[in-house]
Design an enzyme around this catalytic site. Structure first.
Site, PDB file in Angstrom:
ATOM      1  N   MET A  33      87.438  29.078 121.640  1.00  0.00           N
ATOM      2  CA  MET A  33      88.660  28.232 121.504  1.00  0.00           C
ATOM      3  C   MET A  33      88.873  27.980 123.006  1.00  0.00           C
ATOM      4  O   MET A  33      90.172  27.603 123.677  1.00  0.00           O
ATOM      5  CB  MET A  33      89.944  28.849 120.810  1.00  0.00           C
ATOM      6  CG  MET A  33      89.689  28.809 119.426  1.00  0.00           C
ATOM      7  SD  MET A  33      91.001  28.886 118.377  1.00  0.00           S
ATOM      8  CE  MET A  33      91.924  30.310 118.943  1.00  0.00           C
ATOM      9  N   ALA A  35      89.042  29.112 127.223  1.00  0.00           N
ATOM     10  CA  ALA A  35      89.939  30.234 128.024  1.00  0.00           C
ATOM     11  C   ALA A  35      88.731  31.377 128.277  1.00  0.00           C
ATOM     12  O   ALA A  35      89.235  32.462 127.826  1.00  0.00           O
ATOM     13  CB  ALA A  35      91.211  30.603 127.479  1.00  0.00           C
ATOM     14  N   LEU A  36      87.714  30.962 128.474  1.00  0.00           N
ATOM     15  CA  LEU A  36      86.644  32.057 128.377  1.00  0.00           C
ATOM     16  C   LEU A  36      86.564  33.160 129.470  1.00  0.00           C
ATOM     17  O   LEU A  36      86.986  33.089 130.605  1.00  0.00           O
ATOM     18  CB  LEU A  36      85.207  31.159 128.684  1.00  0.00           C
ATOM     19  CG  LEU A  36      85.055  29.876 127.642  1.00  0.00           C
ATOM     20  CD1 LEU A  36      83.873  29.190 128.086  1.00  0.00           C
ATOM     21  CD2 LEU A  36      85.095  30.369 126.324  1.00  0.00           C
ATOM     22  N   GLY A  39      83.768  38.157 127.611  1.00  0.00           N
ATOM     23  CA  GLY A  39      83.395  38.595 126.182  1.00  0.00           C
ATOM     24  C   GLY A  39      82.743  37.434 125.815  1.00  0.00           C
ATOM     25  O   GLY A  39      81.533  37.362 125.047  1.00  0.00           O
ATOM     26  N   HIS A  40      83.265  35.909 125.803  1.00  0.00           N
ATOM     27  CA  HIS A  40      82.750  34.983 125.414  1.00  0.00           C
ATOM     28  C   HIS A  40      81.291  34.775 126.369  1.00  0.00           C
ATOM     29  O   HIS A  40      80.396  34.542 125.452  1.00  0.00           O
ATOM     30  CB  HIS A  40      83.427  33.863 125.908  1.00  0.00           C
ATOM     31  CG  HIS A  40      84.717  33.654 125.385  1.00  0.00           C
ATOM     32  ND1 HIS A  40      85.950  33.871 125.878  1.00  0.00           N
ATOM     33  CD2 HIS A  40      84.906  33.287 124.049  1.00  0.00           C
ATOM     34  CE1 HIS A  40      86.776  33.830 125.133  1.00  0.00           C
ATOM     35  NE2 HIS A  40      86.312  33.415 123.936  1.00  0.00           N
ATOM     36  N   MET A 187      88.667  42.698 126.095  1.00  0.00           N
ATOM     37  CA  MET A 187      88.860  41.452 126.541  1.00  0.00           C
ATOM     38  C   MET A 187      89.314  40.398 125.502  1.00  0.00           C
ATOM     39  O   MET A 187      88.809  40.345 124.447  1.00  0.00           O
ATOM     40  CB  MET A 187      87.674  40.986 127.245  1.00  0.00           C
ATOM     41  CG  MET A 187      87.505  41.565 128.612  1.00  0.00           C
ATOM     42  SD  MET A 187      86.333  40.796 129.596  1.00  0.00           S
ATOM     43  CE  MET A 187      86.068  41.994 131.052  1.00  0.00           C
ATOM     44  N   SER A 188      90.396  39.625 125.840  1.00  0.00           N
ATOM     45  CA  SER A 188      91.194  38.842 124.869  1.00  0.00           C
ATOM     46  C   SER A 188      91.772  37.493 125.763  1.00  0.00           C
ATOM     47  O   SER A 188      92.271  37.969 126.674  1.00  0.00           O
ATOM     48  CB  SER A 188      92.042  39.395 124.110  1.00  0.00           C
ATOM     49  OG  SER A 188      92.988  38.322 123.427  1.00  0.00           O
TER      50      SER A 188
HETATM   51  O1  PAF Z   1      87.241  33.319 117.581  1.00  0.00           O
HETATM   52  C1  PAF Z   1      87.887  32.270 118.011  1.00  0.00           C
HETATM   53  O2  PAF Z   1      87.746  32.215 119.054  1.00  0.00           O
HETATM   54  C2  PAF Z   1      88.104  31.275 116.673  1.00  0.00           C
HETATM   55  O3  PAF Z   1      88.592  31.649 115.823  1.00  0.00           O
HETATM   56  C3  PAF Z   1      86.892  30.253 116.222  1.00  0.00           C
HETATM   57  C4  PAF Z   1      85.859  31.343 115.638  1.00  0.00           C
HETATM   58  C5  PAF Z   1      86.338  29.635 117.481  1.00  0.00           C
HETATM   59  C6  PAF Z   1      87.461  29.263 115.232  1.00  0.00           C
HETATM   60  O4  PAF Z   1      88.406  28.615 115.691  1.00  0.00           O
END
Ligand code: PAF
Length: 304
Positions: A33, A35-36, A39-40, A187-188
């Site tokens: 979603m 806002a990386l 963790g991403h 991280m979030s």
């Molecule tokens: O984990 C997330 O960022 C969201 O739930 C996902 C998997 C991208 C689905 O919108």
């Protein structure tokens, strides 16, 4: 990095890309979603290591936010995210508009019954219906061989594994370890909502889980002991509001009595207006490394 704004363009681009991949390595997909954070980027790094090509998506999915949740204020940093994805080696980014994903008249949902109503699914009714629906759509658009998700969202991983199994998606779902700040905070994208004081207090989550792991290593086998001890430990912060403390089967998210066959210990708690989640997975006894108590963390939970 190519950016596709519509489902049909993305579907076509991924089909072309897949033509050039070796089947065993295939196409890796990292849905986000935006806002990386690191963790991403760890999901993308693993996808890069395991797959021939990697594609990602950024879509703040309105259907997984209930009324009154943070959809409107969820951080959106598209330019900055694009820079991060490009330097991480992502080939195509899918960034659709809400009405491309959900044109008027779109009334089909994916509902993972039972498991989809546990943990975050119980606290946030409709949340996993929205997640499963968007991820099913993304899988159909991208056609990935492997898809990467963070273990921090352990309940999401369990729900999506059930969906992949039940609907025969030809996707290998890979859960990647939680990435933590140096002091242990998971991280979030939502950590940025925290005030300095809340940020400091939020460490109680990882510390409590670390202490729970220590208990498991040393003495505790009954889940109820943990279910009693964790809220006691969290009570050290009187301002924190517990949403849930769960000791469950990592696959079904159902409460368990004994942790010898493995367990998910998960916490969700409110710090002011911000709800944070964190968890640890306890391996089945047979797979656990021999505990070396001299190396074990010194922190302890009070427990009965
Ligand atoms: O984990 C997330 O960022 C969201 O739930 C996902 C998997 C991208 C689905 O919108």
């Amino acid at each position: 990095m190519r950016i596709c704004r519509t489902s049909s363009e993305m579907q076509q681009a991924c089909r072309e890309l897949k033509k050039n991949t070796v089947p065993e390595r295939g196409l890796g997909f990292v849905p986000t979603m935006g806002a990386l954070h690191a963790g991403h980027l760890s999901l993308i790094a693993l996808a890069r290591a395991e797959c021939d090509v990697v594609v990602a998506s950024i879509f703040v999915n309105p259907r997984q936010f209930a009324a009154g949740e943070d959809f409107a204020v969820y951080p959106r940093e598209f330019e900055e995210d694009c820079r991060k994805l490009e330097s991480a080696g992502v080939e195509i980014l899918f960034a659709p508009a809400p009405d491309d994903m959900y044109p008027s008249g779109a009334t089909t949902f994916v509902e993972v019954e039972g498991i989809g109503n546990r943990l975050d699914g119980a606290s946030r009714p409709g949340h996993f219906r929205g997640v499963a629906t968007v991820v099913a759509k993304l899988f159909n658009i991208v056609g990935p061989d492997r898809a990467y998700f963070g273990q921090k969202d352990a309940a999401q991983v369990a729900v999506l594994r059930a969906m992949v199994r039940d609907l025969n998606f030809p996707v290998n779902l890979v859960a990647c370890p939680t990435v933590r700040e140096e002091d242990g905070l998971a991280m979030s994208s939502r950590n940025r909502y925290l005030s300095a004081d809340e940020r400091r207090r939020a460490l109680i989550l990882s510390r409590t889980l670390e202490a729970a792991q220590h208990l498991v290593k040393t003495e505790v086998r009954g889940a109820q002991v943990l279910r009693d001890a964790l809220p006691e430990a969290l009570a050290a912060d009187p301002l924190l509001q517990i949403d849930y403390v769960a000791v469950v089967d990592p696959g079904t998210l159902e409460p368990i009595e004994n942790i010898d066959n493995g367990a998910l210990i998960a916490i969700a708690a409110w710090f002011g207006k911000t709800r944070l989640i964190d968890n640890v997975v306890i391996e089945p006894v047979a797979q656990r490394a021999n505990p070396d108590l001299s190396q074990a963390p010194a922190r302890e939970l009070s427990h009965a």
